[in-house]
Design a protein around this motif. Structure first.
Motif, PDB file in Angstrom:
ATOM      1  N   GLN A  18     -69.410  22.244  35.467  1.00 12.44           N
ATOM      2  CA  GLN A  18     -69.368  22.154  34.015  1.00 12.44           C
ATOM      3  C   GLN A  18     -69.819  23.457  33.346  1.00 12.44           C
ATOM      4  O   GLN A  18     -70.625  23.468  32.425  1.00 12.44           O
ATOM      5  CB  GLN A  18     -70.180  20.947  33.530  1.00 12.44           C
ATOM      6  CG  GLN A  18     -69.609  19.643  34.025  1.00 12.44           C
ATOM      7  CD  GLN A  18     -70.372  18.430  33.530  1.00 12.44           C
ATOM      8  OE1 GLN A  18     -71.513  18.516  33.073  1.00 12.44           O
ATOM      9  NE2 GLN A  18     -69.724  17.274  33.624  1.00 12.44           N
ATOM     10  N   ASN A  19     -69.272  24.573  33.854  1.00 10.75           N
ATOM     11  CA  ASN A  19     -69.517  25.920  33.326  1.00 10.75           C
ATOM     12  C   ASN A  19     -70.982  26.351  33.410  1.00 10.75           C
ATOM     13  O   ASN A  19     -71.465  27.121  32.578  1.00 10.75           O
ATOM     14  CB  ASN A  19     -68.978  26.060  31.895  1.00 10.75           C
ATOM     15  CG  ASN A  19     -68.405  27.437  31.650  1.00 10.75           C
ATOM     16  OD1 ASN A  19     -67.978  28.122  32.580  1.00 10.75           O
ATOM     17  ND2 ASN A  19     -68.399  27.860  30.406  1.00 10.75           N
ATOM     18  N   ARG A  45     -63.019  34.493  30.390  1.00 19.37           N
ATOM     19  CA  ARG A  45     -63.528  34.019  29.098  1.00 19.37           C
ATOM     20  C   ARG A  45     -64.550  32.902  29.270  1.00 19.37           C
ATOM     21  O   ARG A  45     -65.592  32.894  28.618  1.00 19.37           O
ATOM     22  CB  ARG A  45     -62.356  33.548  28.231  1.00 19.37           C
ATOM     23  CG  ARG A  45     -62.791  32.934  26.904  1.00 19.37           C
ATOM     24  CD  ARG A  45     -61.665  32.204  26.217  1.00 19.37           C
ATOM     25  NE  ARG A  45     -60.950  31.266  27.052  1.00 19.37           N
ATOM     26  CZ  ARG A  45     -61.388  30.023  27.338  1.00 19.37           C
ATOM     27  NH1 ARG A  45     -62.522  29.580  26.862  1.00 19.37           N
ATOM     28  NH2 ARG A  45     -60.670  29.232  28.110  1.00 19.37           N
ATOM     29  N   ARG A  46     -64.277  31.935  30.147  1.00 21.18           N
ATOM     30  CA  ARG A  46     -65.213  30.818  30.319  1.00 21.18           C
ATOM     31  C   ARG A  46     -66.546  31.286  30.902  1.00 21.18           C
ATOM     32  O   ARG A  46     -67.593  30.746  30.547  1.00 21.18           O
ATOM     33  CB  ARG A  46     -64.591  29.722  31.184  1.00 21.18           C
ATOM     34  CG  ARG A  46     -63.507  28.952  30.445  1.00 21.18           C
ATOM     35  CD  ARG A  46     -62.999  27.802  31.263  1.00 21.18           C
ATOM     36  NE  ARG A  46     -62.510  28.275  32.545  1.00 21.18           N
ATOM     37  CZ  ARG A  46     -61.313  27.989  33.058  1.00 21.18           C
ATOM     38  NH1 ARG A  46     -60.501  27.190  32.423  1.00 21.18           N
ATOM     39  NH2 ARG A  46     -60.955  28.474  34.205  1.00 21.18           N
ATOM     40  N   THR A  47     -66.508  32.290  31.773  1.00 22.76           N
ATOM     41  CA  THR A  47     -67.763  32.833  32.294  1.00 22.76           C
ATOM     42  C   THR A  47     -68.565  33.456  31.161  1.00 22.76           C
ATOM     43  O   THR A  47     -69.765  33.217  31.029  1.00 22.76           O
ATOM     44  CB  THR A  47     -67.500  33.853  33.416  1.00 22.76           C
ATOM     45  OG1 THR A  47     -66.848  33.174  34.499  1.00 22.76           O
ATOM     46  CG2 THR A  47     -68.793  34.482  33.913  1.00 22.76           C
ATOM     47  N   GLU A  49     -68.448  32.666  28.044  1.00 24.68           N
ATOM     48  CA  GLU A  49     -68.936  31.595  27.177  1.00 24.68           C
ATOM     49  C   GLU A  49     -70.076  30.799  27.808  1.00 24.68           C
ATOM     50  O   GLU A  49     -70.820  30.126  27.096  1.00 24.68           O
ATOM     51  CB  GLU A  49     -67.775  30.689  26.779  1.00 24.68           C
ATOM     52  CG  GLU A  49     -66.808  31.407  25.845  1.00 24.68           C
ATOM     53  CD  GLU A  49     -65.512  30.659  25.582  1.00 24.68           C
ATOM     54  OE1 GLU A  49     -65.293  29.577  26.165  1.00 24.68           O
ATOM     55  OE2 GLU A  49     -64.701  31.171  24.780  1.00 24.68           O
ATOM     56  N   SER A  50     -70.256  30.905  29.110  1.00 22.65           N
ATOM     57  CA  SER A  50     -71.372  30.220  29.771  1.00 22.65           C
ATOM     58  C   SER A  50     -72.676  31.015  29.663  1.00 22.65           C
ATOM     59  O   SER A  50     -73.750  30.486  29.928  1.00 22.65           O
ATOM     60  CB  SER A  50     -71.054  29.963  31.250  1.00 22.65           C
ATOM     61  OG  SER A  50     -71.154  31.165  32.006  1.00 22.65           O
ATOM     62  N   THR A  64     -58.656  37.221  29.547  1.00 30.80           N
ATOM     63  CA  THR A  64     -58.172  35.968  28.967  1.00 30.80           C
ATOM     64  C   THR A  64     -56.661  36.061  28.777  1.00 30.80           C
ATOM     65  O   THR A  64     -56.129  37.145  28.536  1.00 30.80           O
ATOM     66  CB  THR A  64     -58.867  35.655  27.621  1.00 30.80           C
ATOM     67  OG1 THR A  64     -58.344  34.428  27.102  1.00 30.80           O
ATOM     68  CG2 THR A  64     -58.683  36.750  26.597  1.00 30.80           C
ATOM     69  N   TYR A  69     -57.585  36.127  21.219  1.00 24.96           N
ATOM     70  CA  TYR A  69     -59.004  35.888  21.465  1.00 24.96           C
ATOM     71  C   TYR A  69     -59.858  36.903  20.719  1.00 24.96           C
ATOM     72  O   TYR A  69     -59.631  38.109  20.803  1.00 24.96           O
ATOM     73  CB  TYR A  69     -59.292  35.952  22.966  1.00 24.96           C
ATOM     74  CG  TYR A  69     -60.724  35.674  23.307  1.00 24.96           C
ATOM     75  CD1 TYR A  69     -61.267  34.407  23.152  1.00 24.96           C
ATOM     76  CD2 TYR A  69     -61.556  36.678  23.800  1.00 24.96           C
ATOM     77  CE1 TYR A  69     -62.592  34.142  23.459  1.00 24.96           C
ATOM     78  CE2 TYR A  69     -62.868  36.425  24.126  1.00 24.96           C
ATOM     79  CZ  TYR A  69     -63.388  35.158  23.945  1.00 24.96           C
ATOM     80  OH  TYR A  69     -64.694  34.904  24.261  1.00 24.96           O
ATOM     81  N   GLY A 103     -64.995  33.896  36.686  1.00 25.58           N
ATOM     82  CA  GLY A 103     -65.116  32.742  37.530  1.00 25.58           C
ATOM     83  C   GLY A 103     -64.095  32.704  38.645  1.00 25.58           C
ATOM     84  O   GLY A 103     -63.553  33.726  39.067  1.00 25.58           O
ATOM     85  N   THR A 131     -66.045  24.141  40.478  1.00 24.00           N
ATOM     86  CA  THR A 131     -65.559  25.511  40.563  1.00 24.00           C
ATOM     87  C   THR A 131     -65.916  26.068  41.937  1.00 24.00           C
ATOM     88  O   THR A 131     -67.050  25.901  42.394  1.00 24.00           O
ATOM     89  CB  THR A 131     -66.199  26.383  39.462  1.00 24.00           C
ATOM     90  OG1 THR A 131     -66.126  25.686  38.220  1.00 24.00           O
ATOM     91  CG2 THR A 131     -65.474  27.699  39.321  1.00 24.00           C
TER      92      THR A 131
END
Length: 168
Positions: A18-19, A45-47, A49-50, A64, A69, A103, A131
Motif C-alpha cells: 500500500q505504497n 511517481r508513486r514512489t 508520493e510515498s 510518469t 503531471y 518502484g 509490490t
C-alpha cells in the motif's frame, strides 16, 4: 559514472505494501541517504508520493506516463527511462551517479542499464505485500560484498547488505 539500483526487499522479493515500505530499518535508511546524496535519484511517481517530501541534496527525477503531471518544486519529470539514461550519459559533467530507487516497474525497466545492485535483503517473509522486485538473473552479476546485520532494539528483523556488479 554508473547506474545503480538500490532496494530493500524480503526473502521473496517483496518491497512494499500500500505504497509503504515493509518495515523500518533506520540503519538502512541512513545508508541509503549517504549513498545517494549529491547524486541523481530516479523514481516513479508513486514512489515520490510515498515520501514525506522530495529527497534533499539530490537531483530528484520522476518518471510518469502522465504528460500533464505537475511535479513538486525541485524535481525533474521524464516520461521514459531511456531518455533519462541518455541525458545522464551525455550531460553529466560532474560525474554524479544515477540511483534507481523504485518502484517495481522502474526497477524492472532499469535492470538492463544497471552497473551495480545495492540490495538490502530483509531476512523475513511479510504477510502482506503488493509490490515486488524483479527476479535477478545472477549469471549476469558478480557478488562483491555481503554484510550481515542482526535484529536489535531499532531493527525488528535481521538484514543483509548485498552488492553486485554486472559481469562484462
Amino acid at each position: 559514472m554508473s547506474v545503480n539500483i538500490i532496494v530493500a526487499y524480503s526473502q521473496s522479493l517483496q518491497i512494499g505494501y500500500q505504497n509503504e515500505l515493509l518495515c523500518k530499518l533506520p540503519n538502512d535508511l541512513k545508508r541509503f541517504k549517504e549513498m545517494t546524496q549529491n547524486n541523481y535519484v530516479v523514481m516513479g511517481r508513486r514512489t515520490l508520493e510515498s515520501l514525506p517530501s522530495v529527497l534533499s541534496n539530490r537531483h530528484n527525477i520522476i518518471l510518469t506516463r502522465n504528460k500533464n503531471y505537475k511535479s513538486p518544486t525541485g524535481t525533474f519529470v521524464y516520461h521514459s527511462l531511456e531518455e533519462v539514461i541518455e541525458k545522464y550519459h551525455n550531460h553529466n559533467a560532474d560525474k554524479q551517479e544515477l540511483w534507481i530507487i523504485g518502484g517495481s516497474e522502474i526497477y524492472n525497466q532499469a535492470m538492463q542499464y544497471a552497473d551495480k545492485l545495492y540490495i538490502t535483503r530483509i531476512e523475513h517473509q511479510f504477510e502482506h505485500a503488493d509490490t515486488y522486485f524483479p527476479k535477478i538473473d545472477l549469471s549476469q552479476w558478480r557478488k562483491i560484498e555481503t554484510v550481515y546485520n542482526w535484529a536489535d532494539k531499532d531493527h525488528e528483523h535481521d538484514y543483509t547488505y548485498l552488492t553486485y556488479e554486472r559481469k562484462n
